[in-house]
Design a protein around this motif. Structure first.
Motif, PDB file in Angstrom:
ATOM      1  N   GLY A 188     -47.834  39.032  -7.733  1.00  0.00           N
ATOM      2  CA  GLY A 188     -48.943  38.092  -7.647  1.00  0.00           C
ATOM      3  C   GLY A 188     -48.443  36.656  -7.675  1.00  0.00           C
ATOM      4  N   ALA A 189     -49.351  35.747  -7.890  1.00  0.00           N
ATOM      5  CA  ALA A 189     -49.018  34.323  -7.921  1.00  0.00           C
ATOM      6  C   ALA A 189     -48.648  33.919  -9.339  1.00  0.00           C
ATOM      7  N   SER A 251     -32.717  38.794 -16.337  1.00  0.00           N
ATOM      8  CA  SER A 251     -33.717  38.125 -17.160  1.00  0.00           C
ATOM      9  C   SER A 251     -34.808  39.094 -17.603  1.00  0.00           C
ATOM     10  N   ALA A 252     -35.299  39.902 -16.667  1.00  0.00           N
ATOM     11  CA  ALA A 252     -36.370  40.844 -16.995  1.00  0.00           C
ATOM     12  C   ALA A 252     -35.895  41.929 -17.952  1.00  0.00           C
ATOM     13  N   ALA A 253     -34.619  42.351 -17.844  1.00  0.00           N
ATOM     14  CA  ALA A 253     -34.092  43.393 -18.730  1.00  0.00           C
ATOM     15  C   ALA A 253     -34.070  42.914 -20.175  1.00  0.00           C
ATOM     16  N   ILE A 254     -33.709  41.653 -20.393  1.00  0.00           N
ATOM     17  CA  ILE A 254     -33.693  41.122 -21.763  1.00  0.00           C
ATOM     18  C   ILE A 254     -35.109  41.001 -22.301  1.00  0.00           C
ATOM     19  N   LEU A 255     -36.027  40.509 -21.475  1.00  0.00           N
ATOM     20  CA  LEU A 255     -37.416  40.415 -21.907  1.00  0.00           C
ATOM     21  C   LEU A 255     -37.993  41.799 -22.193  1.00  0.00           C
ATOM     22  N   SER A 256     -37.561  42.811 -21.431  1.00  0.00           N
ATOM     23  CA  SER A 256     -38.024  44.174 -21.668  1.00  0.00           C
ATOM     24  C   SER A 256     -37.561  44.691 -23.026  1.00  0.00           C
ATOM     25  N   LEU A 257     -36.354  44.296 -23.452  1.00  0.00           N
ATOM     26  CA  LEU A 257     -35.869  44.704 -24.770  1.00  0.00           C
ATOM     27  C   LEU A 257     -36.788  44.202 -25.877  1.00  0.00           C
ATOM     28  N   PHE A 261     -41.818  41.688 -21.118  1.00  0.00           N
ATOM     29  CA  PHE A 261     -41.739  41.646 -19.661  1.00  0.00           C
ATOM     30  C   PHE A 261     -43.120  41.394 -19.071  1.00  0.00           C
ATOM     31  N   ASP A 262     -43.205  40.437 -18.154  1.00  0.00           N
ATOM     32  CA  ASP A 262     -44.461  40.093 -17.489  1.00  0.00           C
ATOM     33  C   ASP A 262     -44.205  40.077 -15.984  1.00  0.00           C
ATOM     34  N   ALA A 263     -44.813  41.021 -15.274  1.00  0.00           N
ATOM     35  CA  ALA A 263     -44.558  41.146 -13.836  1.00  0.00           C
ATOM     36  C   ALA A 263     -45.008  39.914 -13.067  1.00  0.00           C
ATOM     37  N   ARG A 264     -45.987  39.172 -13.589  1.00  0.00           N
ATOM     38  CA  ARG A 264     -46.455  37.985 -12.871  1.00  0.00           C
ATOM     39  C   ARG A 264     -45.374  36.915 -12.782  1.00  0.00           C
ATOM     40  N   LEU A 265     -44.415  36.943 -13.721  1.00  0.00           N
ATOM     41  CA  LEU A 265     -43.372  35.917 -13.768  1.00  0.00           C
ATOM     42  C   LEU A 265     -42.071  36.390 -13.148  1.00  0.00           C
ATOM     43  N   TRP A 266     -42.120  37.434 -12.328  1.00  0.00           N
ATOM     44  CA  TRP A 266     -40.900  37.962 -11.710  1.00  0.00           C
ATOM     45  C   TRP A 266     -40.231  36.881 -10.858  1.00  0.00           C
ATOM     46  N   ALA A 267     -38.921  36.719 -11.021  1.00  0.00           N
ATOM     47  CA  ALA A 267     -38.085  35.796 -10.253  1.00  0.00           C
ATOM     48  C   ALA A 267     -38.411  34.324 -10.546  1.00  0.00           C
ATOM     49  N   THR A 268     -39.129  34.044 -11.628  1.00  0.00           N
ATOM     50  CA  THR A 268     -39.344  32.659 -12.049  1.00  0.00           C
ATOM     51  C   THR A 268     -38.549  32.397 -13.322  1.00  0.00           C
ATOM     52  N   ARG A 269     -38.171  31.161 -13.505  1.00  0.00           N
ATOM     53  CA  ARG A 269     -37.370  30.800 -14.675  1.00  0.00           C
ATOM     54  C   ARG A 269     -38.209  30.822 -15.951  1.00  0.00           C
ATOM     55  N   VAL A 270     -37.698  31.510 -16.945  1.00  0.00           N
ATOM     56  CA  VAL A 270     -38.383  31.565 -18.237  1.00  0.00           C
ATOM     57  C   VAL A 270     -38.163  30.250 -18.980  1.00  0.00           C
ATOM     58  N   MET A 271     -39.189  29.780 -19.683  1.00  0.00           N
ATOM     59  CA  MET A 271     -39.039  28.620 -20.559  1.00  0.00           C
ATOM     60  C   MET A 271     -39.467  29.024 -21.955  1.00  0.00           C
ATOM     61  N   ARG A 272     -38.536  28.974 -22.888  1.00  0.00           N
ATOM     62  CA  ARG A 272     -38.797  29.330 -24.277  1.00  0.00           C
ATOM     63  C   ARG A 272     -38.856  28.057 -25.115  1.00  0.00           C
ATOM     64  N   SER A 273     -39.868  27.962 -25.989  1.00  0.00           N
ATOM     65  CA  SER A 273     -40.050  26.768 -26.815  1.00  0.00           C
ATOM     66  C   SER A 273     -40.286  27.175 -28.263  1.00  0.00           C
ATOM     67  N   PRO A 274     -39.238  27.595 -28.984  1.00  0.00           N
ATOM     68  CA  PRO A 274     -39.432  27.998 -30.387  1.00  0.00           C
ATOM     69  C   PRO A 274     -39.786  26.814 -31.271  1.00  0.00           C
ATOM     70  N   HIS A 275     -40.545  27.082 -32.328  1.00  0.00           N
ATOM     71  CA  HIS A 275     -40.915  26.043 -33.284  1.00  0.00           C
ATOM     72  C   HIS A 275     -39.689  25.641 -34.099  1.00  0.00           C
ATOM     73  N   HIS A 276     -39.718  24.420 -34.642  1.00  0.00           N
ATOM     74  CA  HIS A 276     -38.512  23.943 -35.342  1.00  0.00           C
ATOM     75  C   HIS A 276     -38.291  24.636 -36.688  1.00  0.00           C
TER      76      HIS A 276
END
Length: 504
Positions: A188-189, A251-257, A261-276
């Motif tokens: 999807g988009a 990328s998807a294999a690590i997220l699957s662990l 894993f979110d199929a909508r975000l396939w082949a897009t760069r993940v952005m992680r923003s953990p709290h301080h």
């Protein structure tokens, strides 16, 4: 027969080693024993399997001594993935299904008490391990997990939604009534990413963001509150090119662990923003069994650390090695797991505790000693690993409203894509991933640029690491300009963008 052998897989990091589930039925006092270094979740499979067989109308051998061995015995096993292979092993050992074709099959799946198959973590990791394996077994998974694993090409894969579906397929041999073949999730988009056009002014910071995207360089924004540091950082992902097939699978294999894993975000760069408030285990991974941390979940993507000095010191220091090597090894007494961690770090911080150092609208209340103590929360070795350090200055409100919109992300992303294509044709990797041995061959700096850089490094007291990082940034500036050689102007820009923290 009273002995059945079923194949499955464990999870150790991103590795999925082969596990043989041996089920033996013998006469004697009725019991259900499970051996083979099984975790608590695996031992609880006894009750799930017993209830699933009974509620599915199948016979559970109450009058037998049941022994289940998960081999190899020294390999840790965790999770509910062994429910399905244990149930199939009991049915095969008691003669309720044929064991003729079990050697060509692998099973993984968690059972509900009613016999429904529930998804398991790490389906992509198991599929990738089976693809690399010399055996040509067919992998049988719950429906959701199978659609996830279907992203791996050239894999024999079947799915089922209930235990009875698998039993019916095994009645007369190896999947005599074939199970359905899963289809990959429709992508999807992807959600729209924030546009860099929204950030007014800050031309220097935008240029640094473009350089960071083009060469996959780490980046630190320093400035008073409200100057747009977080807005700039959140727009980095929109400048990066899509992932290729192998990168998307990693990328998807690590997220699957982690079950994310979110199929909508396939082949897009993940952005992680953990709290301080995140701990070092949350950032780099850990626990028992070892799980990936934020730096691994952001593999081939962006790790954004806002309010960088507010993170615990131990957590920040734990980032030093993975930022340098692109991987993290988690060692425990019983096991060791390695996760990839080649992400792009972008961070933001205030220059002092009150945040107003260098601001034109308000005066800073911090003494020089307080400023030094606040900035000392970031160690020298950690700062040394950050390629670009940019000061983001405050813009007066009346000037801000008069500034025209800048370039949209799509225009900058096109320049970034062209620069990355040059890097891939030349060296097969981004400039930030160049090893020290490759620098002389790939940087191609003119003699005047080399002399200028050596003089600056001597005057500023840089380490060898700092020198190499400035060379990589200068190479990226040359790629953006379409230049074959690194010139003085490219080196000067790279030096300018590696500033010391304000007030130091």
């Amino acid at each position: 027969m009273s002995l059945a052998v079923v194949h499955s897989r464990a999870l150790i990091g991103l590795q999925a080693p082969d596990v043989t589930v041996e089920v033996h039925l013998a006469n004697g006092l009725p019991s259900f024993t499970l051996v083979g270094l099984a975790d608590t979740e695996v031992k609880e499979a006894r009750e799930r399997v017993r209830a699933a067989l009974q509620n599915s109308g199948l016979e559970f051998p109450h009058n037998k001594r049941i022994t289940v061995n998960l081999a190899p015995a020294d390999l840790p096993k965790e999770g509910g993935r062994f429910d399905l292979p244990i149930a199939i092993g009991i049915l095969a050992a008691s003669g309720q299904v044929s064991s003729a074709g079990l050697d060509g099959l692998e099973f993984a799946g968690e059972l509900s008490l009613a016999g429904d198959l529930r998804p398991v973590r790490g389906a992509l990791a198991m599929a990738l391990a089976l693809q690399r394996s010399p055996t040509a077994r067919c992998l049988v998974l719950p429906q959701y997990s199978a659609r996830e694993a279907a992203r791996v090409q050239g894999l024999r894969l079947r799915c089922a939604s209930h235990l009875l579906d698998v039993v019916a397929a095994l009645q007369d041999g190896e999947l005599a009534q074939p199970l359905s073949e899963p289809k990959p999730f429709e992508t999807g988009a992807a959600p729209a990413l924030p546009d860099l056009r929204d950030v007014k002014g800050q031309a220097g910071a935008k240029r640094a963001l473009e350089l960071a995207a083009a060469g996959s360089h780490s980046l630190l924004f320093v400035g008073p509150p409200g100057t747009g540091k977080s807005m700039l950082a959140q727009r980095l992902a929109g400048l990066l090119p899509p992932l290729d097939e192998s990168e998307a699978l990693e990328s998807a294999a690590i997220l699957s662990l982690a079950g994310q894993f979110d199929a909508r975000l396939w082949a897009t760069r993940v952005m992680r923003s953990p709290h301080h408030t995140a701990s070092s285990v949350a950032l780099v991974g850990g626990g028992s069994p070892p799980r990936p941390g934020e730096i691994s979940l952001a593999h081939h993507g962006v790790l954004f650390l806002d309010e960088l000095p507010e993170f615990p010191r131990t957590a920040l220091e734990a980032l030093r090695e993975p930022l340098e090597n692109g991987r993290i090894t988690i060692s425990r007494a019983a096991r060791q797991a390695e996760f990839p961690a080649r992400c792009q770090l972008v961070a933001a911080m205030n220059p002092c505790a009150c945040g107003q150092l260098g601001a034109s609208t308000r005066a800073c209340r911090c003494s020089p000693e307080q400023v030094r103590r606040y900035q000392a929360r970031l160690s020298g070795p950690l700062l040394d690993r950050i390629d670009l350090r940019v000061e983001v200055l405050a813009i007066p409100p009346q000037a801000l409203s008069a500034i025209a919109d800048g370039e949209p992300s799509a225009v900058i992303a096109e320049r970034v894509a062209h620069a990355r294509e040059r890097q891939m044709r030349r060296q097969g990797c981004a400039n930030s991933a160049l090893h020290a041995a490759q620098l002389d061959e790939q940087i191609r700096a003119l003699p005047a640029a080399r002399e200028f850089l050596d003089a600056a490094a001597s005057r500023l007291g840089w380490s060898g690491r700092s020198l190499h990082r400035v060379l990589r940034v200068a190479r990226t500036a040359a790629d953006l300009a379409g230049a074959a050689d690194v010139q003085v102007v490219h080196v000067a820009e790279a030096i300018q963008l590696r500033r010391a923290l304000p007030g130091v």
